[in-house]
Motif scaffolding. Structure first.
Motif, PDB file in Angstrom:
ATOM      1  N   PHE A   7     -30.110  50.219 -71.681  1.00 43.11           N
ATOM      2  CA  PHE A   7     -29.082  49.223 -71.928  1.00 43.11           C
ATOM      3  C   PHE A   7     -27.934  49.403 -70.943  1.00 43.11           C
ATOM      4  O   PHE A   7     -27.530  50.522 -70.662  1.00 43.11           O
ATOM      5  N   ALA A   8     -27.411  48.298 -70.477  1.00 47.11           N
ATOM      6  CA  ALA A   8     -26.233  48.349 -69.615  1.00 47.11           C
ATOM      7  C   ALA A   8     -24.999  48.410 -70.507  1.00 47.11           C
ATOM      8  O   ALA A   8     -24.964  47.804 -71.575  1.00 47.11           O
ATOM      9  N   PRO A   9     -23.987  49.150 -70.105  1.00 51.21           N
ATOM     10  CA  PRO A   9     -22.763  49.210 -70.917  1.00 51.21           C
ATOM     11  C   PRO A   9     -22.125  47.829 -71.027  1.00 51.21           C
ATOM     12  O   PRO A   9     -22.128  47.047 -70.077  1.00 51.21           O
ATOM     13  N   PHE A  10     -21.619  47.535 -72.201  1.00 56.49           N
ATOM     14  CA  PHE A  10     -20.984  46.246 -72.460  1.00 56.49           C
ATOM     15  C   PHE A  10     -19.610  46.213 -71.806  1.00 56.49           C
ATOM     16  O   PHE A  10     -18.829  47.157 -71.930  1.00 56.49           O
ATOM     17  N   SER A  11     -19.346  45.144 -71.110  1.00 52.64           N
ATOM     18  CA  SER A  11     -18.010  44.979 -70.530  1.00 52.64           C
ATOM     19  C   SER A  11     -17.573  43.545 -70.753  1.00 52.64           C
ATOM     20  O   SER A  11     -18.380  42.613 -70.681  1.00 52.64           O
ATOM     21  N   SER A  12     -16.322  43.376 -71.053  1.00 53.53           N
ATOM     22  CA  SER A  12     -15.803  42.031 -71.282  1.00 53.53           C
ATOM     23  C   SER A  12     -14.483  41.871 -70.538  1.00 53.53           C
ATOM     24  O   SER A  12     -13.776  42.834 -70.288  1.00 53.53           O
TER      25      SER A  12
END
Length: 41
Positions: free
Chosen positions: A11-16
């Motif tokens: 999984f790729a780290p979540f970024s917003s």
């Protein structure tokens, strides 16, 4: 423990990113135009 040809699920780290202009305009519309109306827009 499984097929060595298969790779592991990663999984790729979540970024917003916050769009401050959007939230400011939404707040202004809610306060001045929509008020307590909860109908879909």
């Amino acid at each position: 423990m499984g097929d060595p040809g298969l790779s592991k699920l990663q999984f790729a780290p979540f970024s917003s990113a916050l769009d401050v202009g959007f939230w400011h305009e939404l707040t202004q519309k809610k306060l001045n135009e929509y008020r307590l109306d909860e109908a879909p827009k």
